[in-house]
Design a protein around this motif. Structure first.
Motif, PDB file in Angstrom:
ATOM      1  N   ILE A 144      30.104 -38.764 -34.255  1.00 42.07           N
ATOM      2  CA  ILE A 144      28.834 -38.219 -34.553  1.00 42.07           C
ATOM      3  C   ILE A 144      28.191 -37.504 -33.326  1.00 42.07           C
ATOM      4  O   ILE A 144      27.944 -38.584 -32.451  1.00 42.07           O
ATOM      5  N   LEU A 145      27.620 -36.298 -33.371  1.00 44.36           N
ATOM      6  CA  LEU A 145      26.850 -35.959 -32.098  1.00 44.36           C
ATOM      7  C   LEU A 145      25.416 -35.791 -32.924  1.00 44.36           C
ATOM      8  O   LEU A 145      25.145 -35.077 -33.485  1.00 44.36           O
ATOM      9  N   LEU A 146      24.196 -36.526 -32.433  1.00 44.62           N
ATOM     10  CA  LEU A 146      23.133 -36.671 -33.078  1.00 44.62           C
ATOM     11  C   LEU A 146      21.870 -36.220 -32.003  1.00 44.62           C
ATOM     12  O   LEU A 146      21.725 -36.892 -31.116  1.00 44.62           O
ATOM     13  N   ASP A 147      21.156 -35.132 -32.521  1.00 41.26           N
ATOM     14  CA  ASP A 147      20.022 -34.872 -31.880  1.00 41.26           C
ATOM     15  C   ASP A 147      18.786 -35.717 -32.322  1.00 41.26           C
ATOM     16  O   ASP A 147      18.752 -36.419 -33.231  1.00 41.26           O
ATOM     17  N   ARG A 148      17.775 -35.717 -31.669  1.00 43.23           N
ATOM     18  CA  ARG A 148      16.676 -36.644 -32.031  1.00 43.23           C
ATOM     19  C   ARG A 148      15.574 -35.905 -32.793  1.00 43.23           C
ATOM     20  O   ARG A 148      14.974 -36.346 -33.835  1.00 43.23           O
ATOM     21  N   ARG A 149      15.027 -34.727 -32.331  1.00 47.96           N
ATOM     22  CA  ARG A 149      14.103 -33.935 -32.913  1.00 47.96           C
ATOM     23  C   ARG A 149      14.652 -32.946 -33.929  1.00 47.96           C
ATOM     24  O   ARG A 149      15.263 -32.149 -33.701  1.00 47.96           O
ATOM     25  N   LEU A 150      14.426 -33.338 -35.121  1.00 51.78           N
ATOM     26  CA  LEU A 150      15.271 -32.720 -36.464  1.00 51.78           C
ATOM     27  C   LEU A 150      13.918 -32.380 -37.262  1.00 51.78           C
ATOM     28  O   LEU A 150      12.970 -33.003 -37.523  1.00 51.78           O
ATOM     29  N   PRO A 151      14.421 -31.452 -37.932  1.00 51.08           N
ATOM     30  CA  PRO A 151      13.384 -30.582 -39.294  1.00 51.08           C
ATOM     31  C   PRO A 151      12.956 -32.004 -40.054  1.00 51.08           C
ATOM     32  O   PRO A 151      11.618 -32.015 -40.503  1.00 51.08           O
ATOM     33  N   ASP A 152      13.746 -32.795 -40.607  1.00 53.81           N
ATOM     34  CA  ASP A 152      13.362 -33.935 -41.333  1.00 53.81           C
ATOM     35  C   ASP A 152      13.176 -35.450 -40.892  1.00 53.81           C
ATOM     36  O   ASP A 152      13.381 -36.117 -41.358  1.00 53.81           O
ATOM     37  N   GLY A 153      13.005 -35.382 -39.430  1.00 49.10           N
ATOM     38  CA  GLY A 153      12.602 -36.629 -38.888  1.00 49.10           C
ATOM     39  C   GLY A 153      13.138 -37.018 -37.815  1.00 49.10           C
ATOM     40  O   GLY A 153      13.938 -36.021 -37.194  1.00 49.10           O
ATOM     41  N   ILE A 192      20.837 -43.588 -37.596  1.00 50.81           N
ATOM     42  CA  ILE A 192      21.700 -44.605 -37.380  1.00 50.81           C
ATOM     43  C   ILE A 192      21.688 -45.822 -38.414  1.00 50.81           C
ATOM     44  O   ILE A 192      22.784 -46.352 -38.778  1.00 50.81           O
ATOM     45  N   PRO A 193      20.634 -46.529 -38.392  1.00 52.19           N
ATOM     46  CA  PRO A 193      20.703 -47.572 -39.449  1.00 52.19           C
ATOM     47  C   PRO A 193      21.164 -47.224 -40.877  1.00 52.19           C
ATOM     48  O   PRO A 193      21.556 -48.136 -41.606  1.00 52.19           O
ATOM     49  N   LYS A 194      20.760 -46.037 -41.287  1.00 51.78           N
ATOM     50  CA  LYS A 194      21.076 -45.648 -42.561  1.00 51.78           C
ATOM     51  C   LYS A 194      22.659 -45.560 -42.824  1.00 51.78           C
ATOM     52  O   LYS A 194      23.289 -45.974 -43.594  1.00 51.78           O
ATOM     53  N   LEU A 195      23.181 -45.048 -41.700  1.00 54.24           N
ATOM     54  CA  LEU A 195      24.838 -44.808 -41.633  1.00 54.24           C
ATOM     55  C   LEU A 195      25.480 -46.290 -41.656  1.00 54.24           C
ATOM     56  O   LEU A 195      26.187 -46.363 -42.291  1.00 54.24           O
ATOM     57  N   ARG A 196      24.832 -46.896 -40.824  1.00 54.42           N
ATOM     58  CA  ARG A 196      25.458 -48.112 -40.599  1.00 54.42           C
ATOM     59  C   ARG A 196      25.557 -49.109 -42.091  1.00 54.42           C
ATOM     60  O   ARG A 196      26.222 -50.037 -42.494  1.00 54.42           O
ATOM     61  N   ARG A 197      24.424 -49.052 -42.795  1.00 55.20           N
ATOM     62  CA  ARG A 197      24.205 -49.719 -44.163  1.00 55.20           C
ATOM     63  C   ARG A 197      25.158 -49.211 -45.042  1.00 55.20           C
ATOM     64  O   ARG A 197      25.636 -50.110 -46.167  1.00 55.20           O
ATOM     65  N   THR A 198      25.730 -47.996 -44.852  1.00 52.20           N
ATOM     66  CA  THR A 198      27.010 -47.521 -45.660  1.00 52.20           C
ATOM     67  C   THR A 198      28.188 -48.234 -45.400  1.00 52.20           C
ATOM     68  O   THR A 198      29.406 -48.145 -46.090  1.00 52.20           O
ATOM     69  N   GLY A 199      28.375 -48.977 -44.259  1.00 54.36           N
ATOM     70  CA  GLY A 199      29.438 -49.690 -43.855  1.00 54.36           C
ATOM     71  C   GLY A 199      30.112 -48.939 -42.714  1.00 54.36           C
ATOM     72  O   GLY A 199      31.410 -49.377 -42.368  1.00 54.36           O
ATOM     73  N   ALA A 200      29.815 -47.662 -42.478  1.00 51.35           N
ATOM     74  CA  ALA A 200      30.573 -46.734 -41.453  1.00 51.35           C
ATOM     75  C   ALA A 200      30.231 -47.299 -40.090  1.00 51.35           C
ATOM     76  O   ALA A 200      29.039 -47.528 -39.699  1.00 51.35           O
ATOM     77  N   ASP A 201      31.354 -47.284 -39.116  1.00 49.15           N
ATOM     78  CA  ASP A 201      31.207 -47.680 -37.770  1.00 49.15           C
ATOM     79  C   ASP A 201      31.414 -46.430 -36.963  1.00 49.15           C
ATOM     80  O   ASP A 201      31.817 -46.621 -35.865  1.00 49.15           O
ATOM     81  N   THR A 202      31.133 -45.288 -37.404  1.00 48.76           N
ATOM     82  CA  THR A 202      31.554 -44.196 -36.890  1.00 48.76           C
ATOM     83  C   THR A 202      30.826 -44.211 -35.413  1.00 48.76           C
ATOM     84  O   THR A 202      29.658 -44.212 -35.206  1.00 48.76           O
ATOM     85  N   PRO A 203      31.390 -44.115 -34.168  1.00 44.99           N
ATOM     86  CA  PRO A 203      30.687 -43.792 -32.829  1.00 44.99           C
ATOM     87  C   PRO A 203      29.746 -42.720 -32.980  1.00 44.99           C
ATOM     88  O   PRO A 203      29.919 -41.638 -33.593  1.00 44.99           O
ATOM     89  N   ILE A 204      28.468 -42.942 -32.517  1.00 43.98           N
ATOM     90  CA  ILE A 204      27.433 -41.826 -32.251  1.00 43.98           C
ATOM     91  C   ILE A 204      27.037 -41.630 -30.834  1.00 43.98           C
ATOM     92  O   ILE A 204      26.700 -42.508 -30.192  1.00 43.98           O
ATOM     93  N   ILE A 205      26.932 -40.382 -30.388  1.00 44.89           N
ATOM     94  CA  ILE A 205      26.690 -40.055 -29.277  1.00 44.89           C
ATOM     95  C   ILE A 205      25.100 -39.201 -29.327  1.00 44.89           C
ATOM     96  O   ILE A 205      25.375 -38.134 -29.998  1.00 44.89           O
ATOM     97  N   VAL A 206      24.077 -39.723 -28.869  1.00 47.96           N
ATOM     98  CA  VAL A 206      22.582 -39.031 -29.074  1.00 47.96           C
ATOM     99  C   VAL A 206      23.138 -37.651 -27.906  1.00 47.96           C
ATOM    100  O   VAL A 206      23.000 -38.075 -26.820  1.00 47.96           O
ATOM    101  N   LEU A 207      22.587 -36.588 -28.323  1.00 50.69           N
ATOM    102  CA  LEU A 207      22.338 -35.476 -27.601  1.00 50.69           C
ATOM    103  C   LEU A 207      21.085 -34.898 -27.520  1.00 50.69           C
ATOM    104  O   LEU A 207      20.572 -34.393 -28.646  1.00 50.69           O
TER     105      LEU A 207
END
Length: 223
Positions: free
Chosen positions: A48-57, A63-78
């Protein structure tokens, strides 16, 4: 390889989609964190490629929301937020890597491969079937050590079949591996890709066959 991009800059998203597509990567794009979480429930992503400034937050809240689902998908912040303290915040929030904008596509793809090399994300670095050696991480195929040049769609079909070699792969699974969720899929498009892939494999003497399991999907096996 299938990637999820969470980015609200449309030009940036289009440029990334075009660049990564040329490297055989399927990219899904959304501008909203809520939609991103739903997409991760519907699809399995390699990264997952993830920006920080997004319209809804703030992107890091994803990241913690995804991890709570059990997913360990690698995340790169862009992100353009690239001060030292901001990078520390991103890594402490659980990001696997942090890359400041602007960046080079070559550096991004190198970082993608780096996070995918970390266990358990790359359980099978190479796949051997017939006379082929398939390297999903570097998007390469060789036959008797000679590179096989395939169009992107056929390459993605081959990767999906090879990962499940000897087993029937559903049409829906193959379509998910080849197309992003925004693309309209023609009814005979997958069959056309399979037909061209068969010809490439036959001409190259790959030592494998692709079988049509009527009404279900396709199966790759040694000849």
């Amino acid at each position: 390889m299938r990637i999820l991009l969470i980015e609200d800059e449309k030009e940036m998203a289009a440029a990334l989609s075009a660049a990564l597509s040329r490297q055989g990567i399927v990219l899904d794009h959304t501008m909203l964190l809520a939609d991103a979480l739903e997409l991760t429930r519907q699809h399995v992503y390699d990264a997952i490629l993830l920006d920080r400034r997004l319209p809804d937050g703030e992107g890091l809240s994803f990241i913690p929301k995804l991890r709570r689902t059990g997913a360990d998908t690698p995340i790169i912040v862009l992100t353009a937020r690239n001060e030292v303290q901001e990078r520390i915040e991103g890594l402490n929030a659980g990001a696997d890597d942090y890359l400041g904008k602007p960046f080079l596509i070559d550096e991004l793809t190198a970082r993608l491969r780096a996070v995918l090399r970390r266990p358990p994300n790359l359980a099978e670095p190479q796949i051997k079937v017939g006379r082929m050696v398939i390297d999903p991480l570097h998007l390469g195929v060789t036959i008797d050590s000679i590179p096989l040049d395939l169009p992107r769609r056929e390459l993605l079909v081959l990767f999906a079949l090879a990962k499940r070699r000897g087993k029937t792969v559903l049409r829906s699974v193959l379509e998910t591996a080849v197309y992003n969720y925004e693309e309209e899929i023609q009814s005979n498009a997958l069959d056309a890709h399979i037909s061209r892939l068969r010809k490439h494999l036959l001409d190259a003497g790959a030592g494998v066959t692709v079988h049509n399991i009527r009404g279900v999907g396709y199966l790759l096996k040694d000849e």
